[in-house]
Design an enzyme around this catalytic site. Structure first.
Site, PDB file in Angstrom:
ATOM      1  CB  SER A 113      -0.950  -0.042   1.197  1.00 40.13           C
ATOM      2  OG  SER A 113      -1.833   1.034   1.131  1.00 40.13           O
ATOM      3  CG  HIS A 114       0.298   3.606   3.424  1.00 41.69           C
ATOM      4  ND1 HIS A 114      -0.568   2.562   3.590  1.00 41.69           N
ATOM      5  CD2 HIS A 114       0.878   3.815   4.616  1.00 41.69           C
ATOM      6  CE1 HIS A 114      -0.526   2.153   4.840  1.00 41.69           C
ATOM      7  NE2 HIS A 114       0.349   2.900   5.497  1.00 41.69           N
ATOM      8  CG  ASP A 280      -2.627   4.142  -1.448  1.00 43.60           C
ATOM      9  OD1 ASP A 280      -3.390   4.033  -2.423  1.00 43.60           O
ATOM     10  OD2 ASP A 280      -2.565   3.286  -0.536  1.00 43.60           O
ATOM     11  CG  ASP A 282      -2.860  -0.333  -2.470  1.00 35.92           C
ATOM     12  OD1 ASP A 282      -2.673   0.786  -1.956  1.00 35.92           O
ATOM     13  OD2 ASP A 282      -3.568  -1.204  -1.936  1.00 35.92           O
ATOM     14  CG  ASP A 284      -6.107   1.043  -0.949  1.00 41.70           C
ATOM     15  OD1 ASP A 284      -5.176   1.863  -0.857  1.00 41.70           O
ATOM     16  OD2 ASP A 284      -6.150  -0.021  -0.291  1.00 41.70           O
ATOM     17  NE  ARG A 285      -3.718   4.146   3.201  1.00 43.64           N
ATOM     18  CZ  ARG A 285      -3.201   4.310   4.394  1.00 43.64           C
ATOM     19  NH1 ARG A 285      -2.656   5.451   4.727  1.00 43.64           N
ATOM     20  NH2 ARG A 285      -3.192   3.328   5.268  1.00 43.64           N
ATOM     21  CE  LYS A 379      -7.583   2.338   2.248  1.00 45.14           C
ATOM     22  NZ  LYS A 379      -7.236   1.094   2.922  1.00 45.14           N
TER      23      LYS A 379
HETATM   24  C1  G16 Z   1      -5.047  -0.345   5.526  1.00 52.65           C
HETATM   25  C2  G16 Z   1      -6.455  -0.828   5.679  1.00 52.65           C
HETATM   26  C3  G16 Z   1      -7.346   0.286   6.167  1.00 52.65           C
HETATM   27  C4  G16 Z   1      -6.775   0.899   7.436  1.00 52.65           C
HETATM   28  C5  G16 Z   1      -5.350   1.338   7.179  1.00 52.65           C
HETATM   29  C6  G16 Z   1      -4.636   1.885   8.394  1.00 52.65           C
HETATM   30  O1  G16 Z   1      -4.990   0.596   4.504  1.00 52.65           O
HETATM   31  O2  G16 Z   1      -6.959  -1.293   4.447  1.00 52.65           O
HETATM   32  O3  G16 Z   1      -8.620  -0.222   6.375  1.00 52.65           O
HETATM   33  O4  G16 Z   1      -7.531   1.984   7.837  1.00 52.65           O
HETATM   34  O5  G16 Z   1      -4.604   0.241   6.714  1.00 52.65           O
HETATM   35  O6  G16 Z   1      -4.385   0.870   9.283  1.00 52.65           O
HETATM   36  P1  G16 Z   1      -3.404   1.062  10.511  1.00 52.65           P
HETATM   37  O7  G16 Z   1      -3.926   2.256  11.257  1.00 52.65           O
HETATM   38  O8  G16 Z   1      -3.553  -0.217  11.255  1.00 52.65           O
HETATM   39  O9  G16 Z   1      -2.019   1.323   9.976  1.00 52.65           O
HETATM   40  P2  G16 Z   1      -3.966   0.418   3.312  1.00 52.65           P
HETATM   41  O10 G16 Z   1      -4.209   1.587   2.418  1.00 52.65           O
HETATM   42  O11 G16 Z   1      -2.612   0.425   3.975  1.00 52.65           O
HETATM   43  O12 G16 Z   1      -4.296  -0.899   2.699  1.00 52.65           O
END
Ligand code: G16
Length: 546
Positions: A113-114, A280, A282, A284-285, A379
């Site tokens: 992801s990010h 981000d 991937d 989704d953000r 998302k």
């Molecule tokens: C993931 C999850 C999200 C979550 C985020 C933050 O996002 O898909 O539902 O809100 O992590 O999680 P944490 O606060 O535990 O770091 P992504 O965009 O990283 O896949």
């Protein structure tokens, strides 16, 4: 096609976090590490005959190697077909769409992801079920259990599959097919069905200026197709749209700290574009900006819910909304006014799936820059950007005007999140333990103008499948409705990240222009006092403030 059974040794650290297994690339490169986890996924599933697997990732370092391994393991574990995004790339929401559109048995998304990419960065893998959404906890728990006991994995002897050319590669006398698909077109078609593209096109040709930052990550090609080819935006309105394995050396996290190039452009005074957005690693953000104006993800969700009927796909209204617990209550106020239900779930998109499948909610969102609807089960960054453009086109107001009028109507849930990243795990655990140790004494205590009403560690009871998830974040709720939430991130790969979420409600229009850090200054001090975060971690300032 020969199937080999390879002896392996279990690793004990393959517990999926908030969103799949995320580790340093070097961890994934250990012999058998990826294979063990993939075999544990397949062993958890009951793969039926003729099953199809969707497969793709955000294009980060190790993506290509992982795709080849997973294709061969899918062949050995009974899948009849694998749908792969061209060049092995699928954004997370596009993968969710592909699973749903082509009715695949499930999908594997390769992404951290990010998190940063490149050889010294992070890699990740997660399994999505047939509704297109992240596997629920009972599946991820089982994957983890199997990963601790695994002794062998299965892999087919196949030549390297060409994942760059669209079309099919057929193996094993037609019993196994790899099909490379153009997911960009599929995804762009879906967006065109949902939104009023002619209204957005008109807006973009009227002198309205937008700037989109793909952060060298997966949405670049999607943005090119949607904004430039289909909506007529200028090439110069896109930046960093060529995906790279290390995201240009940057941190593909669309927030005020890491999307600094875009932030500079959007906060340059009167010459700034009218609308800015970033997504981000991937895809989704999303982050939404107006001219010299930041929209918090919590407010963004509330504004989208309040204006949903301006979008063709939601013209008949929305069934309900859901937000993660640390997300502000702004959307709750909209739901109350619309007389629709609002659900509060733990952090993690996987918790929204059941509610969407049951038709209880249409829009969902999280403070962590995630917003989406039931069109997919993930998302969706570009969806949120298009939603905003659709609303802007229909309302004829600026981003700031939309927020000001929203707050005038509903009041403002002033909100901020402070992240302390890469803290030694022991120190982070003592902070959390120290806060919890005060649970009996906090209620009734006053801190300046704030009196604690109650505190707890959030538990969620899923009304659809009956499951219960404990320890989902510490809430300190004050008498006036303000609150402080403390959580340890479940997505980091280095030490621990403490997140502090701060929220206060202000109905007074005269205060609505205030910077959140100013408006929340007292709450911030209270959070530091209750947690003793500075004393226990030696950190003076947060790594990221949003
Ligand atoms: C993931 C999850 C999200 C979550 C985020 C933050 O996002 O898909 O539902 O809100 O992590 O999680 P944490 O606060 O535990 O770091 P992504 O965009 O990283 O896949």
């Amino acid at each position: 096609m020969q199937i080999q059974t390879i002896k392996t040794t279990a690793f004990n650290d393959q517990k999926p976090g908030t969103s799949g297994l995320r580790k340093k690339v070097k961890v994934f490169q250990q012999t058998g590490y990826l294979e063990n986890f993939v075999q544990s996924i397949f062993d958890t599933l009951d793969v039926p005959d003729n099953a199809t697997l969707a497969l793709g990732g955000d294009g980060r370092y190790f993506n290509r190697q992982a795709i080849q391994i997973i294709v061969r393991m899918a062949a050995a574990n009974g899948f009849a077909r694998v749908l792969v995004g061209q060049a092995g790339i699928l954004s997370t929401p596009a993968c969710s769409h592909i699973i749903r559109k082509y009715k695949t048995f499930g999908g594997i998304v390769l992404s951290a992801s990010h998190n940063q990419g490149g050889i010294n960065g992070d890699f990740g893998i997660k399994y999505n079920i047939s509704n297109g959404g992240p596997a629920p906890e009972k599946i991820t728990d089982s994957i983890f259990d199997l990963s601790k006991k695994i002794t062998e994995y299965k892999i087919a002897d196949l030549p390297e599959v060409d994942v760059d050319t669209l079309g099919q590669s057929i193996f094993n006398d037609g019993k196994f097919t790899v099909e490379v698909i153009d997911a960009v077109q599929d995804y762009a078609d879906l967006m065109q069905e949902l939104f009023d593209f002619s209204a957005i096109k008109k807006l973009l040709s009227s002198g309205f200026k937008m700037q989109f930052d793909a952060m060298h990550a997966v949405t670049g090609p999607y943005a090119q197709e949607i904004f430039v080819n289909r909506l007529g935006a200028s090439e110069s309105s896109l930046m960093n749209c060529i995906p790279s394995e290390d995201f240009g050396g940057g941190h593909p996290d669309p927030n005020l700290t890491y999307a600094e190039d875009l932030v500079k452009i959007m906060f340059a005074g009167e010459s700034s574009p009218d609308f800015g957005a970033a997504s981000d690693g991937d895809g989704d953000r999303n982050m939404i900006l107006g001219k010299n104006f930041f929209v918090t993800p919590s407010d963004s969700l509330a504004v989208l819910a309040a204006n949903a009927t301006l979008v063709p796909a939601y013209a008949n209204g929305i069934a309900g909304v859901a937000r993660s617990m640390p997300t502000s209550g702004a959307v709750d106020r909209v739901a109350a006014k619309l007389n629709i239900p609002c659900y509060e779930t733990p952090t993690g998109w996987k918790f929204f799936g059941n509610l969407m499948d049951a038709g209880k909610v249409t829009l969902c969102g999280e403070e962590s820059f995630g917003t989406s609807s039931s069109h997919v089960r993930e998302k969706d960054g570009l969806w949120a950007v298009l939603f905003w453009l659709n609303v802007l086109a229909k309302k004829g107001m600026s981003v700031e005007q939309i927020l000001m009028s929203h707050w005038a109507e509903f009041g403002r849930n002033v909100y901020s999140r402070h992240d302390y990243e890469a803290i030694p795990t022991d120190a982070a655990n003592t902070v959390i333990a120290h806060i919890k140790s005060q649970f009996p004494s906090l209620p009734g205590q006053s801190f300046g103008g704030y009196k604690v009403k109650t505190c707890d560690d959030f538990s969620y009871h899923d009304s659809i499948d009956g499951s219960i998830s404990h320890n989902q974040g510490i809430r300190i709720l004050f008498e006036d409705g303000s609150r402080i939430v403390f959580r340890l991130s479940g997505t980091g790969t280095e030490g621990a990240t403490i997140r502090i979420y701060l929220e206060a409600f202000d109905p007074e229009v005269k205060n609505h222009h205030l910077d959140a850090q100013v408006a929340l200054a007292e709450m911030i001090q209270i959070a530091l006092k209750i947690s003793e975060l500075k004393e226990r971690t030696g950190r003076d300032t947060p790594t990221v403030i949003t």
